[in-house]
Enzyme design. Structure first.
Site, short mmCIF file in Angstrom:
data_model
loop_
_atom_site.label_atom_id
_atom_site.label_comp_id
_atom_site.label_asym_id
_atom_site.label_seq_id
_atom_site.Cartn_x
_atom_site.Cartn_y
_atom_site.Cartn_z
N TYR A 679 0.78 -1.23 0.00
CA TYR A 679 0.00 0.00 0.00
C TYR A 679 0.81 1.28 0.00
O TYR A 679 0.30 2.34 -0.38
CB TYR A 679 -0.95 0.02 1.20
CG TYR A 679 -2.11 -0.91 1.04
CD1 TYR A 679 -3.19 -0.55 0.24
CD2 TYR A 679 -2.14 -2.15 1.65
CE1 TYR A 679 -4.26 -1.40 0.08
CE2 TYR A 679 -3.20 -3.02 1.49
CZ TYR A 679 -4.27 -2.64 0.70
OH TYR A 679 -5.32 -3.47 0.53
N LEU A 680 2.03 1.20 0.51
CA LEU A 680 2.80 2.43 0.66
C LEU A 680 3.71 2.62 -0.54
O LEU A 680 4.57 1.78 -0.81
CB LEU A 680 3.60 2.37 1.96
CG LEU A 680 2.70 2.25 3.21
CD1 LEU A 680 3.55 2.02 4.45
CD2 LEU A 680 1.82 3.48 3.36
#
Length: 720
Positions: A679-680
DNA sequence: ACTTCGGACTCAGAAAATTCCGA
DNA sequence: CTCGGAATTTTCTGAGTCCGAAG
């Protein structure tokens, strides 16, 4: 629509037709003409002694490389170049042509010794810097031009051990097939799966089925009367034996295994060497779903080559089938996908694919595209939020529900929540939330409590906007607990709406966007004066905030309680010693120079006493006894300067201990990895590391450095 | 136009393997 | 320095999302 009807979706048929007609035209060219064999196997048939000895020296990956060269040459001589509008203009196509030329000598890689050299470490794609190239042809739908690989490796065939299953106390003769199944169960005896009725029932049905044509079928009628303990003990013994192999021998075995697997670890994509991810076919066993999966305990059967579809280049040699007497199910040449092999899972009917590794160009480009899409959302987010806030007041039910759902997806990072079947665990996401999953606490707090993906509990009490609160209450009015909150809303409807607001937008992008934007904002406030360790701790804390937002959890580590107790004891000991040191300092100070040293008492854990004849187990037991034994008094004579130094160091130690304990407690059920991996945006982290002078290796482990190679040259000014 | 279904891909935590770290 | 337990990393495979085609 009620939940019951929704969940009663028919089970998809497991078998699909074998007809070629199902394939797009381009893939139908499974040529029946005899292929010029290109593999190492056929190469070893070569009469040229020179070729033979050269092949012997080379590693298998080099061999694959050589194969590709031959493949390219063959492309040039025997194949009509097919028109490929997508790639024809692109750089890649140009490259391909270039590769038709004879391979210059210097392209040959020197033979590697044992461990791979440092120069080829950290690369899953032979150093191909796709991110340096234009984006022109990346999204063209055609994913490759040539593809060559060695398919998959199979787990070893089952070897019967002959350890009996006891039924009602008596040994029962089992066929090899049934013994294997019984052994699958015995392997789970120490887990709590065997306590679950569904697991027991599913297992026993399949076990009984395997017995059907044997005499044991008449004997074995009830699971309760089956005693797997002897098989279990046998497995434990084997495990121990494996553990007891001397380290040197273990290393040797590992290396031999690596040699055996080597040829499966790489593929050639458009002539580039790429690492393959999961080239091992999953071994048979008992299906273990997550949560209350209706199919847990069923036998997941062995996969054979016949079950597997191979996707290779049209002119590439078909990978040799590694199991004698078997052959591949299907060979296809599907260039609009990135998988190398696939088979159907026997339990769920779903597809299992063999992909390239995370560091490959395929995966990297797609990862990059994902984050770029999420960044694009930044430019639309304000408008989108305005839009769905408007939608809260909509007259129509669907837009009203959609706008309310969007708030939850955006604010709480909920997943979209597709429908699920009766034969899957009952888990939900936003669109499939039911009345039973929400509670209303006036004036405007909602309490969500449901099982999400992987049956991980989402439990959150959150204050929401008044309109959202009222809308949700309205949607729940006059509904039974099992009914959908958003009964007029479908996932397709929601995603279609999002598409209308931004090209390519779907619900999951909000998770990526919010996770990344949150990290970016949080770590931009890194305290200026922190040292390296503090910065890393700070980063991890912000990573934790994201993990909490995304509800990434892990099971409480088994030893957590005992480890905390241990640390607590240490804190008490250290605190006590600090107090004693301070008492001593006071005493000396008060004496006004009449004394220069004091007797201090330190309480220490007992030291373990080992004797020569103790084995590892006895030593461990002694260590344990000593640790648990009452603290022992130790007398120390200290002078003032010594005391001062000690006070300083012990205080520091105590502070660190307390901090470590706090971190451990805070992190006990949070999983940081999932957000870091998925996600990052890695560019946020790379930029931060550069700006704060934190070595990137402290944040990204080796595989992540490879996966995120494309992000490593990000400037320190990058903002998501 | 709607729903259903299959396919291809990302994302998920547990378990296994490996590395680290403190006594 | 070595040992053992803890922490971290990697592997494994199950569980989602989403799209497009078929019915």
């Amino acid at each position: 629509m009620t939940t019951a009807t929704k969940r009663a979706r028919p089970i998809p048929a497991i078998e699909s037709s074998d007809e070629d007609d199902e394939l797009p035209l381009i893939n139908r060219r499974v040529s029946k003409k005899p292929r010029v064999s290109l593999s190492s196997a056929s190469a070893s048939n070569s009469t040229s002694a020179q070729t033979k000895s050269r092949l012997k020296q080379r590693s298998s990956s080099d061999r694959v490389l050589a194969d590709a060269r031959r493949q390219r040459r063959q492309n040039g001589t025997t194949t009509v170049v097919r028109p490929n509008p997508a790639a024809a203009k692109g750089r890649r196509a140009k490259k391909e042509e270039a590769k038709l030329e004879p391979i210059p000598v210097e392209e040959k890689k020197p033979k590697r010794e044992g461990q791979s050299s440092s120069s080829d470490q950290g690369k899953d794609n032979g150093g191909y810097r796709w991110w340096d190239e234009g984006e022109g042809e990346r999204n063209s739908g055609i994913k490759w031009t040539t593809l060559l690989h060695n398919a998959v490796i199979f787990p070893p065939e089952y070897e019967p051990h002959g350890i009996p299953l006891l039924y009602n106390g008596k040994a029962v003769e089992l066929s090899a097939e049934s013994e294997e199944i019984a052994t699958f169960y015995a392997a789970k005896l120490a887990t709590d799966y065997v306590q679950k009725p569904t697991f027991q029932r599913n297992f026993f049905d399949d076990f009984r089925h395997s017995l059907r044509s044997t005499s044991a079928h008449r004997i074995i009628k009830k699971l309760e009367l089956c005693d797997f303990s002897r098989i279990h003990a046998h497995l434990e013994k084997k495990k121990q034996e494996k553990k007891d192999i001397p380290a040197a021998e273990k290393k040797k075995l590992r290396e031999e295994e690596a040699v055996r697997c080597k040829k499966y670890t790489v593929a050639l994509v458009d002539g580039r060497e790429e690492k393959v991810g999961n080239f091992r076919v999953e071994p048979p066993g008992l299906f273990l779903g997550r949560g209350e999966h209706p199919k847990m305990g069923k036998v997941k059967s062995r996969i054979y080559p016949e079950d597997i579809t191979i996707n290779v280049g049209h002119d590439a040699e078909i990978p040799p089938c590694p199991l004698e007497g078997h052959k591949w199910g299907k060979i296809i040449h599907k260039r609009d996908v990135t998988w190398l092999c696939f088979w159907k899972d026997t339990i769920t009917g779903g597809s299992k694919y063999v992909w390239l590794a995370a560091g490959s160009a395929f995966k990297g480009m797609s990862d990059h595209a994902k984050f770029e899409k999420a960044r694009r959302l930044s430019q639309y987010i304000e408008q989108i939020r305005r839009d769905y806030r408007q939608g809260w007041k909509a007259k129509g039910k669907e837009p009203k529900q959609r706008a309310t759902a969007m708030y939850l997806i955006d604010k709480l990072a909920l997943r979209v929540g597709n429908e699920k079947g009766e034969d899957e665990a009952d888990t939900v996401g936003c669109c499939s939330l039911r009345v039973e999953h929400i509670k209303f606490v006036p004036p405007r707090t909602i309490e969500l409590d449901f099982l999400g993906k992987d049956s991980i509990r989402y439990f959150n009490s959150v204050q929401v906007e008044k309109e959202v609160y009222e809308n949700l209450k309205l949607f729940c009015r006059n509904k039974k607990p099992g009914e959908d909150i958003f009964h007029r809303l479908t996932v397709t409807g929601l995603n279609d709406y999002l598409k209308s607001l931004m090209d390519g937008l779907s619900a999951k992008v909000f998770r990526t966007y919010n996770a990344s934007v949150t990290l970016d904002n949080l770590i931009s406030n890194t305290p200026a004066r922190s040292d390296l360790l503090e910065k890393i701790v700070f980063y991890n804390q912000q990573n934790k905030e994201v993990a909490i937002l995304c509800n990434h959890q892990r099971a409480l580590p088994k030893a957590h309680g005992s480890q905390m107790e241990k640390m607590d004891k240490k804190v008490v000991d250290t605190q006590q010693w600090l107090t004693e040191l301070k008492r001593g300092r006071n005493k000396i100070n008060k004496s006004k120079g009449s004394i220069d040293s004091v007797d201090l008492i330190q309480w220490m854990p007992e030291k373990p006493v080992f004797t020569e004849d103790m084995d590892d187990k006895e030593r461990a037991a002694e260590r344990k006894r000593a640790a648990a034994a009452p603290r022992v008094k130790t007398a120390r004579v200290k002078k003032l300067p010594q005391i001062e130094t000690a006070i300083k160091s012990v205080s520091e130690r105590l502070a660190k201990l307390k901090a470590d304990m706090q971190v451990k407690e805070d992190m006990k059920t949070v999983a940081l990895g999932t957000s870091k991996i998925n996600y990052l945006d890695p560019r946020i982290t790379v930029a931060w590391c550069k700006k704060r002078e934190v070595p990137i290796e402290r944040i990204f482990a080796k595989t992540l450095l490879v996966k995120f190679a494309w992000a490593m040259e990000t400037s320190e000014d990058f903002r998501f």
